[in-house]
Design an enzyme around this catalytic site. Structure first.
Site, mmCIF file in Angstrom:
data_model
loop_
_atom_site.group_PDB
_atom_site.id
_atom_site.type_symbol
_atom_site.label_atom_id
_atom_site.label_comp_id
_atom_site.label_asym_id
_atom_site.label_seq_id
_atom_site.Cartn_x
_atom_site.Cartn_y
_atom_site.Cartn_z
ATOM 1 N N GLU A 330 0.862 -1.125 -0.042
ATOM 2 C CA GLU A 330 0.145 -0.039 0.044
ATOM 3 C C GLU A 330 0.979 1.125 -0.022
ATOM 4 O OE1 GLU A 330 -3.679 -1.736 2.812
ATOM 5 O OE2 GLU A 330 -2.192 -0.666 3.737
ATOM 6 N N CYS A 331 0.716 1.996 -0.792
ATOM 7 C CA CYS A 331 1.132 3.503 -0.906
ATOM 8 C C CYS A 331 2.753 3.242 -0.838
ATOM 9 C CB CYS A 331 0.649 4.484 0.047
ATOM 10 S SG CYS A 331 0.936 6.391 -0.149
#
Length: 448
Positions: A330-331
């Site tokens: 994620e990210c």
């Protein structure tokens, strides 16, 4: 305000003193006041539970340090009303005080902090930066209190006040049912430093408790130090989570470069039956034995050289991916899996290369807001594969890999983030809120 009883009421609710701390805008002092209030009451032996409105990873670390308890998110779109109600009810069972820190301005966003206050009947403390104001202070407070439906109660704290005469002028400007909560002088030595993604985390501020004690001492002499009104919280059990990850070990990245983790996500993995093990992509030479890997968001751009120099970990990630180990990134976790990361100074750093292309830091915010993704490869029915989360990043990506899907934004005209699939890897800028769909998260980590 008087100190209320916390005895159970009719219908089995618990009445617990509670307060939503809000402001006209960001940068008014919500987090410092919320943390200082928590510290003040915790020092007096009260059990304090804090919640943060809106998606946030940084403020909750400071609030958790101040209260001594985990801080969960309340976001009526991302977490949902049922999740929020259940977590508040759980906190009410053992708390002497519940604090909820708002997000942005009180009425900003859909849903807003004001919506949260009204839905759960929370009195509001409005923190207004008043250093350069006189009677306009009262006008702003009046607008906060009277825009939309009324609140059960509101009190107003003036922040950054210069003199006693200034404080008296501000207090006299208030109209209507609002109560004066006091005036707080500007405390440079107690302020909390910031950078591009927000405040520093609690573990990055070795003098945090000294700062909070200083502010708590200042608040102790003001009306805001009194316990707020009691709010009835009715029993609302958390939704049952099947043990879909029983017998599976999930390795989670956690260090200075990867630190954006909702406590509720960890709780969800545990409820799914997973055995959790932590590792550091910055410092460890290898992945721990595991059945799946989760790389959450963080600050890889601040540690590009260190990540690039840990060749054994980069090779371990490549080997795990090549072997088909399920991975969720994620990210910031995704950024570390591209071929190249270009930091804010323009320096390129070689990353793991599980995703083709380059991620480049920008000086301006690239994206922010809620996101919803439908994950068809989880094997769940179409009506059951939705997961919610949010995005907040300063980088952009260039890749030859086409997204498997695009997430969507609930805002009209809002841009949805790409969700990539590369073998057993699922990667996106979206920070998923695991309780919004535990079964989908289990499917991603099982490799289905």
């Amino acid at each position: 305000m008087s100190s209320p009883s916390t005895a159970p009421l009719a219908g089995n609710p618990l009445a617990v003193p509670a307060l939503l701390v809000a402001a006209p805008a960001s940068g008014q002092g919500k987090t410092t006041v919320t943390a200082a209030l928590a510290r003040l009451h915790a020092r007096q032996g009260r059990r304090v539970r804090i919640f943060k409105t809106g998606p946030d990873f940084l403020d909750p670390t400071l609030l958790a340090a101040a209260s001594g308890a985990p801080v969960h998110s309340i976001d009526l779109w991302m977490t949902g009303e049922a999740d929020a109600r259940a977590r508040l009810a759980e906190a009410a069972r053992d708390a002497d005080l519940i604090l909820v820190e708002g997000v942005m301005g009180l009425h900003d966003g859909t849903p807003s902090s004001a919506d949260v206050a009204r839905l759960f009947g929370l009195p509001v403390l409005a923190v207004i930066q008043a250093g350069a104001m006189a009677q306009t202070f009262g006008a702003i407070a009046h607008g906060l209190a009277n825009y939309g439906e009324s609140f059960c109660a509101m009190q107003v704290l003036a922040n950054g006040v210069g003199t006693e005469r200034h404080a008296l002028m501000l207090e006299e400007s208030l109209r209507g049912r609002m109560k004066w909560a006091g005036a707080l002088a500007r405390h440079v030595e107690a302020s909390l430093p910031e950078r591009h993604l927000g405040l520093f985390s609690a573990d990055e501020l070795p003098d945090l408790m000294t700062r909070l004690d200083h502010l708590a001492d200042a608040l102790a002499t003001l009306p805001v130090a009194e316990l707020p009104l009691a709010v009835p919280f009715r029993h609302a059990p958390m939704a049952a989570v099947p043990p879909l990850l029983a017998g599976k070990r999930v390795a989670i990245a956690r260090d200075d470069a990867f630190r954006f983790i909702y406590p509720a996500n960890v709780d969800t993995l545990l409820a799914l039956g997973a055995d959790l093990v932590w590792f550091s992509p910055l410092h460890d030479a290898a992945l721990p034995p595991c059945d799946a890997v989760w790389l959450p968001g963080g600050y890889p751009e601040l540690h590009g050289a260190a990540l690039a120099s840990n060749l054994s970990m980069l090779q371990a990630l490549r080997g795990a991916h090549a072997s088909g180990l399920p991975m969720l990134a994620e990210c910031g976790g995704m950024m570390a899996l591209f071929e190249t990361l270009v930091d804010r100074d323009g320096a390129p750093h070689a990353m793991a290369g599980l995703l083709p292309g380059t991620v480049t830091m920008q000086r301006k915010l690239a994206a922010i807001g809620h996101q919803m993704a439908l994950l068809p490869w989880t094997g769940l029915p179409p009506e059951s594969n939705e997961i919610r989360g949010h995005t907040f990043h300063y980088s952009t990506t260039e890749s030859t890999l086409a997204p498997a899907i695009s997430a969507t934004s609930p805002r009209p005209g809002g841009k949805g983030e790409a969700v990539y699939r590369a073998g057993s890897l699922t990667a996106s800028y979206v920070h998923f809120y695991f309780p919004s769909n535990p079964a989908a998260i289990a499917a991603l980590l099982l490799g289905t």
